[in-house]
Design an enzyme around this catalytic site. Structure first.
Site, PDB file in Angstrom:
ATOM      1  N   GLU A  13      36.118  42.825  30.253  1.00 20.86           N
ATOM      2  CA  GLU A  13      37.384  42.558  29.572  1.00 20.86           C
ATOM      3  C   GLU A  13      37.303  42.797  28.071  1.00 20.86           C
ATOM      4  O   GLU A  13      38.116  42.302  27.304  1.00 20.86           O
ATOM      5  CB  GLU A  13      37.819  41.116  29.865  1.00 20.86           C
ATOM      6  CG  GLU A  13      38.213  40.960  31.317  1.00 20.86           C
ATOM      7  CD  GLU A  13      38.404  39.517  31.720  1.00 20.86           C
ATOM      8  OE1 GLU A  13      39.459  38.954  31.434  1.00 20.86           O
ATOM      9  OE2 GLU A  13      37.473  38.954  32.299  1.00 20.86           O
ATOM     10  N   SER A 186      40.979  38.469  34.786  1.00 23.60           N
ATOM     11  CA  SER A 186      42.000  39.518  34.699  1.00 23.60           C
ATOM     12  C   SER A 186      42.277  40.167  36.047  1.00 23.60           C
ATOM     13  O   SER A 186      42.721  41.305  36.097  1.00 23.60           O
ATOM     14  CB  SER A 186      41.614  40.578  33.666  1.00 23.60           C
ATOM     15  OG  SER A 186      41.573  40.014  32.385  1.00 23.60           O
ATOM     16  N   SER A 317      50.690  37.640  26.826  1.00 19.21           N
ATOM     17  CA  SER A 317      49.958  36.540  27.459  1.00 19.21           C
ATOM     18  C   SER A 317      50.820  35.297  27.632  1.00 19.21           C
ATOM     19  O   SER A 317      51.838  35.115  26.970  1.00 19.21           O
ATOM     20  CB  SER A 317      48.714  36.198  26.655  1.00 19.21           C
ATOM     21  OG  SER A 317      47.832  37.284  26.621  1.00 19.21           O
TER      22      SER A 317
HETATM   23  N1  LIG Z   1      44.123  31.294  46.794  1.00 20.50           N
HETATM   24  C1  LIG Z   1      45.083  32.092  46.352  1.00 20.50           C
HETATM   25  N2  LIG Z   1      46.255  32.221  47.010  1.00 20.50           N
HETATM   26  C2  LIG Z   1      47.218  33.063  46.575  1.00 20.50           C
HETATM   27  N3  LIG Z   1      47.105  33.835  45.476  1.00 20.50           N
HETATM   28  C3  LIG Z   1      45.965  33.745  44.763  1.00 20.50           C
HETATM   29  C4  LIG Z   1      44.902  32.863  45.140  1.00 20.50           C
HETATM   30  N4  LIG Z   1      43.893  33.007  44.268  1.00 20.50           N
HETATM   31  C5  LIG Z   1      44.316  33.908  43.355  1.00 20.50           C
HETATM   32  N5  LIG Z   1      45.545  34.359  43.641  1.00 20.50           N
HETATM   33  C6  LIG Z   1      46.303  35.382  42.876  1.00 20.50           C
HETATM   34  O1  LIG Z   1      45.365  36.205  42.212  1.00 20.50           O
HETATM   35  C7  LIG Z   1      45.496  36.109  40.789  1.00 20.50           C
HETATM   36  C8  LIG Z   1      44.118  36.163  40.136  1.00 20.50           C
HETATM   37  O2  LIG Z   1      43.282  35.161  40.646  1.00 20.50           O
HETATM   38  P1  LIG Z   1      42.465  34.184  39.690  1.00 20.50           P
HETATM   39  O3  LIG Z   1      41.699  33.241  40.532  1.00 20.50           O
HETATM   40  O4  LIG Z   1      43.396  33.571  38.704  1.00 20.50           O
HETATM   41  O5  LIG Z   1      41.435  35.161  38.993  1.00 20.50           O
HETATM   42  P2  LIG Z   1      41.358  35.781  37.521  1.00 20.50           P
HETATM   43  O6  LIG Z   1      40.278  35.004  36.837  1.00 20.50           O
HETATM   44  O7  LIG Z   1      40.974  37.180  37.736  1.00 20.50           O
HETATM   45  O8  LIG Z   1      42.684  35.587  36.841  1.00 20.50           O
HETATM   46  C9  LIG Z   1      46.253  34.785  40.582  1.00 20.50           C
HETATM   47  O9  LIG Z   1      46.959  34.821  39.363  1.00 20.50           O
HETATM   48  C10 LIG Z   1      47.150  34.738  41.805  1.00 20.50           C
HETATM   49  O10 LIG Z   1      48.292  35.556  41.632  1.00 20.50           O
END
Ligand SMILES: Nc1ncnc2c1ncn2[C@@H]1O[C@H](COP(=O)(O)OP(=O)(O)O)[C@@H](O)[C@H]1O
Ligand SMILES: [Mg+2]
Length: 350
Positions: A13, A186, A317
């Protein structure tokens, strides 16, 4: 005050960090601070600089806000250094940051979020914004932070961990599932997987970014994010995308941008509960100064997706938009992060 905005680094990133940090630096300059932006990994060549003090300025600097969607690998990034060295702290970085009253950590992903940079700064008695090494490390590791949340009765999607050195697993949930690197961000390396036949590919892809990959139950619901700044929960923001899910493109490319609404159109009691869970999550993960907690909401209630100890600070953001909804400008937000930390540490500057 003299502030170094520490940016770049070696994580995938890196580009996101450089772009948002340039904005943060200008915001802090507009508040009268003397600011130098330093690329953690590339460092600074001091040969042509008369005095390190000259790097600090309260004058606005040109900002190139285009973020490349290229996912940088470790090799790509190492190639940026001409001498072939790979240590994280580039030439003269420690010398320059030690001249600052406080360091604004503008890093994203692995290098800044995992707490190691904070540990180096701690060992050198250099104050910095955001969470310390322990909280950063916990929040960066989705598997560990979800375990801490579960122990504290904070609802989060059920998950299993798949290890690169022993990649045997059975998916104990119904499809779809979410496959993501435990240490990542991300949405890089994250996939929503519809069937068993796609699993091997998705897990392998996740292993490109981390040796542990989480397989999570897919929670169908509306997505929200809520920032915490100096102990106060900001209004939540709702994230909706027309097509697919909140992936890298939706996060950083304006032509496919997600839609945001803050304050969100939800019942007040749900909003209040989200704020309370965000503050609790912030506390149990030992976060400090500022951060962001992401949520999914459906008929079964509120689920924490993850905690971010270094939330994005680009114009697109979430936290800057939430602050705006609370009447706090981008410049004021950056300044209050710095001043909040200065106050919490009891620092005194003339
Ligand atoms: N368990 C889940 N169920 C549904 N959508 C999910 C879930 N985990 C992640 N997401 C989707 O994936 C995106 C990225 O996951 P996240 O865990 O926030 O990782 P990052 O650190 O890459 O942001 C989230 O913003 C959401 O939209
Ligand atoms: Mg996220």
């Amino acid at each position: 005050m003299k502030i170094v905005v520490l940016a770049g680094g070696r994580s995938s990133e890196r580009n996101v960090s450089l772009s948002s940090s340039a904005k943060v630096a200008n915001a802090l300059r507009s508040k009268g601070h003397q600011v130098a932006m330093v690329d953690l990994f590339l460092g600074i060549n001091l040969d042509y600089i008369r005095d390190v003090e000259d790097l600090f300025t309260d004058q606005q600097q040109d900002v190139d806000l285009d973020i490349s969607d290229e996912v940088l690998t470790a090799d790509d990034i190492n190639a940026l250094r001409s001498d072939g060295s790979t240590q994280l702290f580039g030439p003269n970085v420690l010398d320059v940051v030690s001249k600052a009253d406080i360091v604004y950590i503008g890093l994203h992903g692995e290098d800044g979020e995992n707490g190691k940079v904070q540990a180096v700064l701690d060992l050198n008695n250099i104050p910095y914004t955001g969470s310390g090494p322990l909280a950063s490390g916990i929040a960066m590791d989705k598997g560990i932070s979800k375990q801490v949340m579960m122990y504290n009765n904070i609802k989060t999607a059920r998950f299993i961990t798949v290890y690169k050195d022993n990649p045997k697993y059975d998916v104990p949930f119904d499809f779809p599932v979410v496959v993501k690197p435990s240490n990542g961000g991300s949405s890089i390396g994250t996939r929503i997987v519809q069937s068993q036949s796609e699993m091997a590919d998705a897990v392998q892809d996740g292993f490109r970014f981390d040796s542990e990959v989480l397989v999570e139950e897919f929670v169908k619901g509306r997505e929200f994010s809520l920032g915490v700044v100096n102990g106060t929960a900001m209004p939540a923001i709702e994230i909706s995308v027309n097509d697919g899910w909140y992936d890298f493109q939706h996060k950083f490319q304006s032509d496919t941008a997600a839609k945001f609404q803050t304050p969100p159109d939800i019942p007040e009691e749900v909003h209040d509960e989200m704020k309370a869970i965000a503050l609790k999550t912030f506390r149990v993960l030992k976060m400090a100064n500022y951060g962001r907690i992401d949520f999914l909401w459906n008929d079964s209630g509120l689920y924490v997706i993850e905690a971010n100890s270094l939330p994005g600070m680009t114009p697109l953001s979430l936290l800057p938009q939430e602050a705006e909804a609370a009447g706090i400008s981008y410049e004021d937000l950056c300044n209050s992060i710095v001043m909040g930390k200065v106050k919490a540490l009891g620092l005194n500057f003339a």
